[in-house]
Design an enzyme around this catalytic site. Sequence first.
Site, PDB file in Angstrom:
ATOM      1  CE1 TYR A   1      39.951  35.190  46.443  1.00 25.85           C
ATOM      2  CE2 TYR A   1      38.187  33.653  45.937  1.00 25.85           C
ATOM      3  CZ  TYR A   1      38.605  34.916  46.286  1.00 25.85           C
ATOM      4  OH  TYR A   1      37.669  35.897  46.502  1.00 25.85           O
TER       5      TYR A   1
HETATM    6  N1  LIG Z   1      35.087  39.560  42.761  1.00 26.72           N
HETATM    7  C1  LIG Z   1      34.550  38.462  43.279  1.00 26.72           C
HETATM    8  O1  LIG Z   1      33.914  37.642  42.584  1.00 26.72           O
HETATM    9  C2  LIG Z   1      34.687  38.207  44.774  1.00 26.72           C
HETATM   10  C3  LIG Z   1      33.885  37.205  45.333  1.00 26.72           C
HETATM   11  C4  LIG Z   1      33.996  36.931  46.682  1.00 26.72           C
HETATM   12  C5  LIG Z   1      34.878  37.655  47.456  1.00 26.72           C
HETATM   13  N2  LIG Z   1      35.653  38.626  46.904  1.00 26.72           N
HETATM   14  C6  LIG Z   1      36.594  39.332  47.777  1.00 26.72           C
HETATM   15  O2  LIG Z   1      36.327  40.719  47.778  1.00 26.72           O
HETATM   16  C7  LIG Z   1      37.514  41.437  48.121  1.00 26.72           C
HETATM   17  C8  LIG Z   1      37.709  42.593  47.143  1.00 26.72           C
HETATM   18  O3  LIG Z   1      37.962  42.061  45.851  1.00 26.72           O
HETATM   19  P1  LIG Z   1      37.350  42.682  44.525  1.00 26.72           P
HETATM   20  O4  LIG Z   1      36.572  41.627  43.872  1.00 26.72           O
HETATM   21  O5  LIG Z   1      36.718  43.994  44.810  1.00 26.72           O
HETATM   22  O6  LIG Z   1      38.694  42.837  43.643  1.00 26.72           O
HETATM   23  P2  LIG Z   1      39.533  44.096  43.147  1.00 26.72           P
HETATM   24  O7  LIG Z   1      38.682  45.041  42.397  1.00 26.72           O
HETATM   25  O8  LIG Z   1      40.718  43.513  42.492  1.00 26.72           O
HETATM   26  O9  LIG Z   1      39.952  44.816  44.515  1.00 26.72           O
HETATM   27  C9  LIG Z   1      40.968  44.340  45.328  1.00 26.72           C
HETATM   28  C10 LIG Z   1      41.451  45.476  46.194  1.00 26.72           C
HETATM   29  O10 LIG Z   1      42.421  44.968  47.121  1.00 26.72           O
HETATM   30  C11 LIG Z   1      43.576  45.795  47.047  1.00 26.72           C
HETATM   31  N3  LIG Z   1      44.769  45.090  47.451  1.00 26.72           N
HETATM   32  C12 LIG Z   1      45.313  43.958  46.900  1.00 26.72           C
HETATM   33  N4  LIG Z   1      46.424  43.628  47.575  1.00 26.72           N
HETATM   34  C13 LIG Z   1      46.588  44.545  48.559  1.00 26.72           C
HETATM   35  C14 LIG Z   1      47.546  44.736  49.578  1.00 26.72           C
HETATM   36  N5  LIG Z   1      48.596  43.923  49.717  1.00 26.72           N
HETATM   37  N6  LIG Z   1      47.384  45.778  50.421  1.00 26.72           N
HETATM   38  C15 LIG Z   1      46.333  46.626  50.295  1.00 26.72           C
HETATM   39  N7  LIG Z   1      45.405  46.509  49.346  1.00 26.72           N
HETATM   40  C16 LIG Z   1      45.542  45.486  48.481  1.00 26.72           C
HETATM   41  C17 LIG Z   1      43.641  46.247  45.594  1.00 26.72           C
HETATM   42  O11 LIG Z   1      44.496  47.345  45.466  1.00 26.72           O
HETATM   43  P3  LIG Z   1      45.372  47.602  44.118  1.00 26.72           P
HETATM   44  O12 LIG Z   1      44.465  48.288  43.163  1.00 26.72           O
HETATM   45  O13 LIG Z   1      46.502  48.464  44.581  1.00 26.72           O
HETATM   46  O14 LIG Z   1      45.843  46.274  43.630  1.00 26.72           O
HETATM   47  C18 LIG Z   1      42.167  46.565  45.380  1.00 26.72           C
HETATM   48  O15 LIG Z   1      41.861  47.814  45.938  1.00 26.72           O
HETATM   49  C19 LIG Z   1      38.643  40.405  48.096  1.00 26.72           C
HETATM   50  O16 LIG Z   1      38.948  40.022  49.424  1.00 26.72           O
HETATM   51  C20 LIG Z   1      38.044  39.249  47.321  1.00 26.72           C
HETATM   52  O17 LIG Z   1      38.622  38.010  47.673  1.00 26.72           O
HETATM   53  C21 LIG Z   1      35.566  38.926  45.570  1.00 26.72           C
END
Ligand SMILES: NC(=O)c1ccc[n+]([C@@H]2O[C@H](COP(=O)([O-])OP(=O)(O)OC[C@H]3O[C@@H](n4cnc5c(N)ncnc54)[C@H](OP(=O)(O)O)[C@@H]3O)[C@@H](O)[C@H]2O)c1
Length: 276
Positions: free
Chosen positions: A144
């Site tokens: 990551y």
């Molecule tokens: N949560 C945290 O603490 C955090 C902190 C910093 C940054 N972020 C970043 O925020 C972003 C969103 O993450 P989140 O925390 O909201 O997690 P999440 O709820 O797991 O959302 C991830 C999203 O990405 C989609 N996705 C994954 N692989 C994909 C692909 N190959 N093509 C298209 N869509 C895809 C997933 O779709 P599916 O449902 O189909 O899998 C889901 O809609 C990420 O880039 C993550 O690194 C998160």
Amino acid sequence: MRKVLITGTSSGIGRATAQFLAERGYFVYAGVRQKAHLQIWEGVKNVKAMLFDVRRDDEINQVVEQIKTEAGGLYALVNNAGISNWGPILDIPNEVFRDNLETNLLGPIKVTRAFLPLLNGNSARIINISSVSGKLIFPFMGPYHVAKAALEAFSDTLRRELLINEMRNIKVVVVEPGSVATRLWDRAEATTVFAPSSPFYQTALSVGHAIIKQERAGAFPPELVSRAVWKALSVRRPKGRYIVSPQSLFFKLLLRLPDSWLDRLAYLIMRRHRRP
Ligand SMILES: NC(=O)c1ccc[n+]([C@@H]2O[C@H](COP(=O)([O-])OP(=O)(O)OC[C@H]3O[C@@H](n4cnc5c(N)ncnc54)[C@H](OP(=O)(O)O)[C@@H]3O)[C@@H](O)[C@H]2O)c1
């Protein structure tokens, strides 16, 4: 009405941000990769779901053509889709590492390349959802960190390269959230991708789980990130990067510490959580 494409809107930050922007007068093309998730956006005002996987060129190109025909262009692209894996950096199987980079790094690069011609060179925005983890490195979260650090570098490179051509007014912004209450870490935790033969196995399990638990405990709602994205889209001169966290000052301070201090901190965290 300004049109924005957001990837990964089936849950978490992407979903919250699509909703947030749609309620504030943007028209959102909401990327989802599973057919079953198209219905999330059915009947939602100012949102249209688009089916594509950020790793698939054919699917990306289909959506480019569809938006070009329908809308002519876009005001902004938000690269949000992402996954997380954890484990000892040398013991993560290659295919897991590759999958992480395909989604978190090459995905945004491919999507940006494909949609750039649709962005108006005089005023558009590209927002990349990175993470504090792009800069602040914890043990056993390697894939990551590697992907997000590279996404930071991609964003800065692109911003600077665009300055020298007719697309100079496309602003490239990095949004760096701390721990957000989404399914990201639950999904990562549900899978252990490294083998018991790893010399780090026990330590990685206990420390990894403890770090994930700690992240979850301090997590804040995704709408805080949505607000930062909205700000980066709305102000005339957005900053190059926005740290989003109630602890942003603490993160900024940590980032100023010498490496030896951060190494020591990582060691103390590992020692505290290591189980025999
Ligand atoms: N949560 C945290 O603490 C955090 C902190 C910093 C940054 N972020 C970043 O925020 C972003 C969103 O993450 P989140 O925390 O909201 O997690 P999440 O709820 O797991 O959302 C991830 C999203 O990405 C989609 N996705 C994954 N692989 C994909 C692909 N190959 N093509 C298209 N869509 C895809 C997933 O779709 P599916 O449902 O189909 O899998 C889901 O809609 C990420 O880039 C993550 O690194 C998160």
